[in-house]
Design a protein around this motif. Structure first.
Motif, PDB file in Angstrom:
ATOM      1  N   ALA A  37       0.902  -1.153   0.000  1.00  0.00           N
ATOM      2  CA  ALA A  37       0.000   0.000   0.000  1.00  0.00           C
ATOM      3  C   ALA A  37       0.936   1.196   0.000  1.00  0.00           C
ATOM      4  CB  ALA A  37      -0.851   0.019   1.257  1.00  0.00           C
ATOM      5  N   VAL A 151      -6.490   5.833  -4.233  1.00  0.00           N
ATOM      6  CA  VAL A 151      -7.502   5.790  -3.176  1.00  0.00           C
ATOM      7  C   VAL A 151      -7.440   7.132  -2.462  1.00  0.00           C
ATOM      8  CG1 VAL A 151      -8.095   4.692  -0.971  1.00  0.00           C
ATOM      9  CG2 VAL A 151      -7.288   3.284  -2.886  1.00  0.00           C
ATOM     10  N   ILE A 156     -10.363   6.913   4.328  1.00  0.00           N
ATOM     11  CA  ILE A 156      -9.867   5.893   5.258  1.00  0.00           C
ATOM     12  C   ILE A 156      -9.398   6.508   6.577  1.00  0.00           C
ATOM     13  CG2 ILE A 156      -8.118   4.086   5.600  1.00  0.00           C
ATOM     14  CD1 ILE A 156      -8.197   3.625   2.589  1.00  0.00           C
ATOM     15  N   ALA A 177     -10.208   0.658   6.304  1.00  0.00           N
ATOM     16  CA  ALA A 177      -9.114   0.009   5.575  1.00  0.00           C
ATOM     17  C   ALA A 177      -9.540  -1.394   5.157  1.00  0.00           C
ATOM     18  CB  ALA A 177      -7.854  -0.034   6.434  1.00  0.00           C
ATOM     19  N   LYS A 180     -11.985  -0.883   2.201  1.00  0.00           N
ATOM     20  CA  LYS A 180     -11.526  -0.259   0.960  1.00  0.00           C
ATOM     21  C   LYS A 180     -10.193  -0.773   0.446  1.00  0.00           C
ATOM     22  CE  LYS A 180     -14.225   3.850   1.710  1.00  0.00           C
ATOM     23  NZ  LYS A 180     -15.342   3.560   0.816  1.00  0.00           N
ATOM     24  N   LEU A 181      -9.348  -1.252   1.351  1.00  0.00           N
ATOM     25  CA  LEU A 181      -8.021  -1.673   0.868  1.00  0.00           C
ATOM     26  C   LEU A 181      -7.912  -3.180   0.666  1.00  0.00           C
ATOM     27  CD1 LEU A 181      -5.677   0.631   3.013  1.00  0.00           C
ATOM     28  CD2 LEU A 181      -6.447   0.989   0.667  1.00  0.00           C
ATOM     29  N   PRO A 191      -2.869  -0.016  -3.970  1.00  0.00           N
ATOM     30  CA  PRO A 191      -3.480   1.270  -3.654  1.00  0.00           C
ATOM     31  C   PRO A 191      -2.419   2.358  -3.444  1.00  0.00           C
ATOM     32  CG  PRO A 191      -3.739  -0.279  -1.813  1.00  0.00           C
ATOM     33  CD  PRO A 191      -3.083  -1.026  -2.928  1.00  0.00           C
ATOM     34  N   ILE A 220      -1.972   3.246   8.481  1.00  0.00           N
ATOM     35  CA  ILE A 220      -2.418   2.253   7.496  1.00  0.00           C
ATOM     36  C   ILE A 220      -1.779   0.904   7.830  1.00  0.00           C
ATOM     37  CG2 ILE A 220      -2.360   1.598   5.030  1.00  0.00           C
ATOM     38  CD1 ILE A 220      -4.237   3.915   5.440  1.00  0.00           C
ATOM     39  N   ILE A 224      -4.027  -2.488   8.651  1.00  0.00           N
ATOM     40  CA  ILE A 224      -4.067  -3.714   7.831  1.00  0.00           C
ATOM     41  C   ILE A 224      -3.106  -4.780   8.389  1.00  0.00           C
ATOM     42  CG2 ILE A 224      -4.743  -2.478   5.716  1.00  0.00           C
ATOM     43  CD1 ILE A 224      -1.874  -2.678   4.715  1.00  0.00           C
TER      44      ILE A 224
END
Ligand code: ASP
Ligand code: MG
Length: 473
Positions: A37, A151, A156, A177, A180-181, A191, A220, A224
Motif C-alpha cells: 500500500a 484511493v 480511510i 481500511a 476499501k483496501l 493502492p 495504514i 491492515i
C-alpha cells in the motif's frame, strides 16, 4: 498476503525522475511477491507554498496567492506530462489537475475577500498537495506496469475535528481500511494514497499535522496489520550522529522504537515520533530507507532492540534553545511555586524541554522564541529571572545505559574541555542530555562520537560503510 506499507516523502516524489525511481522501487517489491500500500507526501516544498498562498490571500494579497497557485499548477502539469505518455491517461490526469487548481483558486479568491484563515480552511488548502501528488504517482505507476489504483486517503483516515493536528480514530480507520483496501490487495492491485490528510465524521478535510505522512503510513500499516512499514526518505537511515558534523558517522542497522522516538524528539528529523505509536501497538517493524540508494538496508526500528556492546545508539542535538534561570529565594518552601512557574509557560504556549531544580532555583530550557521577554516579565512577578539564548542540547540515546554505572563519567570526561550548563538523565532512562553553548555543540559531538563509536558493535552499526560519506538529510 505479505502486506507492506511503503511511504515516500516529498523528495521521493519531487519531480519526474524521483517519481520514476519510486515506481521502480515499488515494482521491485511487487516482483518480490509483496502487496504494497503506497502512501505519498506532496511534492517537495508544495505544502510550504500552499501555506504561503493561504497566508497571502488572508492578508488580501489575491494576486500574490493566485500567482503561487499558478506556479504550482504548472509544476504539477509538467510533471504529469513528462511521466504519463499514454494520451488518454495523460489528458484525464491533466483535467483532474486543472479541476483541483481551479477549485483551489476559488478558495483563495474567497479567502482574500473574507480575510480570515481558519484552521479548517488551512487544512483544505494544504490538502491539495497530497491529493494531487498521489493521483500523479498512481498514473505514473500504471504507465510503468504497476497495477496501481488511486484511493482518496480521506475515505480511510477518519479523524476528530482538531484541524491542523487531527487525532486519528483507530477503530474507524481499521474498519475503512478493511472495506476499501483489503479487496484491492485480493485483486492484486496496489493502492496509492496521499499521506497527511484525513477527514472528520462529517467528511470535512483535516490534516494530521506537519510531517504527518509518516503517521499516515503507520496508521495504514497498523490498520491492515502489515508485516512492515517502509519509510522511504533521502538518507540511508538513522545515523550515529549527523554525518555533516561527523563524517565518520555510521548507519544504525537496528534500533528500538523507544530509542527512535527519543531521537526524533531531540531533533533527528528522520522520523516523526508519532509514527512510531500505531506500529508499536501492533509490533510492526518500521524501516527507514533511502529512495536514492534503494539497495542499502536502512535502519530497522523494532520493539525490543537486541543487546548492543556500545551504550549509545546515536547522538542528537537540538539547537536554538534558551535557558531560563528562575531564582526563587522569596518563594522558598512555599507550596505551589513550581505550578505557578509552569502556568506562565502554559499561558504563553511554550513547551519546556528540560528542567533542573535546586533548593532555591529552577532552570528550564525552551525553544528560543519571541515570547521569551514576555515570559520573563511574567516570571519576574514570582522570582528573579535571567535568560540566555544560543544554547544547544546534546542528547545521547541508548537502551544499554539502563542500570549501567560509570556512563556519565565517560560522557563528561569526553567533553571535559567544553563548558556544560545543565545535565539531565531523562525520565525514560535511555537518554542522557546536557546543555552547552551552541558554538561548542559540534566539537562536543565529535568528541563524544570518537569516544563512544571507536569500536562499534557490527551487529548494530554498519561498520563496513565507515568510510562512505553519506549526504545530509
Ligand atoms: N506534506 C506534508 C508536510 O510537508 C506532510 C508530509 O510530507 O509528511 O508537512
Ligand atoms: Mg516528511
Amino acid at each position: 498476503m505479505n502486506l507492506v506499507v511503503m511511504k515516500f516523502g516529498g523528495t521521493s516524489v519531487e519531480d519526474p525522475v524521483a517519481i520514476g525511481r519510486t515506481a521502480a522501487i515499488v515494482a521491485g517489491r511487487v516482483a518480490a511477491g509483496k502487496s504494497p500500500a503506497v502512501v505519498v507526501s506532496a511534492m517537495a516544498k508544495v505544502t510550504d507554498q500552499l501555506l504561503r498562498a493561504g497566508a497571502a490571500a488572508a492578508q488580501g494579497d489575491r494576486t500574490g496567492a493566485l500567482a503561487i497557485c499558478s506556479r504550482l499548477r504548472s509544476r504539477h502539469r509538467d510533471t504529469a506530462i513528462e511521466l504519463v505518455k499514454d494520451q488518454a491517461d495523460c489528458s484525464t490526469l491533466l483535467d483532474f489537475i486543472d479541476q483541483k487548481f481551479d477549485s483551489l483558486d476559488e478558495v483563495l479568491r474567497g479567502l482574500s475577500a473574507i480575510l480570515e484563515l481558519t484552521p479548517r480552511i488551512s487544512d483544505l488548502i494544504v490538502s491539495y498537495g497530497e491529493r494531487i501528488s498521489s493521483r500523479i504517482v498512481a498514473a505514473a505507476f500504471r504507465e510503468r506496469g504497476i497495477n496501481a489504483v488511486h484511493v482518496d486517503a480521506r475515505d480511510i483516515i477518519i479523524t476528530d475535528s482538531q484541524f491542523q493536528k487531527a487525532v486519528p480514530q483507530d477503530d474507524l480507520i481499521e474498519k475503512r481500511a478493511a472495506e476499501k483496501l483489503l479487496p484491492l490487495f485480493e485483486q492484486g492491485q496496489v493502492p496509492v494514497m496521499g499521506g497527511f490528510i484525513g477527514s472528520n465524521d462529517a467528511g470535512i478535510t483535516t490534516t494530521l499535522g506537519r510531517g504527518g505522512s509518516d503517521f499516515t503510513g503507520a496508521l495504514i500499516g497498523g490498520a491492515i496489520t502489515a508485516e512492515a512499514i517502509e519509510i522511504w526518505t533521502d538518507v540511508d537511515g538513522i545515523m550515529t550522529t549527523d554525518p555533516r558534523v561527523c563524517p565518520d558517522a555510521l548507519r544504525v542497522k537496528v534500533i528500538s522504537f523507544e530509542e527512535a522516538a527519543e531521537l526524533a524528539y531531540f531533533g533527528a528529523k528522520v522520523l516523526h515520533p508519532a509514527t512510531i505509536l500505531p506500529a508499536v501497538k501492533k509490533n510492526i517493524p518500521v524501516l527507514v530507507l533511502n529512495s536514492r540508494n534503494p539497495s542499502c538496508e536502512g535502519t530497522r526500528i523494532i520493539s525490543l532492540a537486541p543487546h548492543c556492546q556500545s551504550p549509545f545508539k546515536s547522538i542528537a542535538v537540538k539547537k536554538r534553545l534558551s535557558i531560563i534561570d528562575v531564582v526563587a529565594s522569596r518563594m522558598l518552601m512555599t507550596h505551589g511555586y513550581l505550578r505557578q512557574i509552569f502556568e506562565v509557560f502554559d499561558k504563553h504556549k511554550c513547551a519546556v524541554d528540560m528542567v533542573s531544580t535546586s533548593e532555591v532555583s529552577v532552570s528550564l530550557t525552551v525553544d528560543s522564541n519571541e515570547a521569551l521577554p514576555a515570559i520573563a516579565a511574567d516570571l519576574s512577578k514570582l522570582a528573579d529571572v535571567k535568560y540566555e539564548g544560543k544554547k544547544a542540547l546534546i542528547c545521547l540515546v541508548g537502551e544499554d545505559i539502563r542500570g549501567q554505572n560509570g556512563i556519565a563519567a565517560q560522557v563528561f570526561s569526553a567533553v571535559k574541555h567544553v563548558n556544560v550548563r545543565m545535565i539531565s538523565q531523562g525520565a525514560s532512562e535511555i537518554n542522557m542530555s546536557f546543555m552547552v553553548e551552541e558554538e561548542d555543540a559540534e566539537e562536543a559531538i565529535r568528541s563524544l562520537h570518537a569516544a563512544f563509536f571507536q569500536n562499534p558493535d557490527p551487529s548494530v552499526f554498519d561498520v563496513e560503510a565507515r568510510k562512505a560519506v553519506v549526504s545530509g538529510q
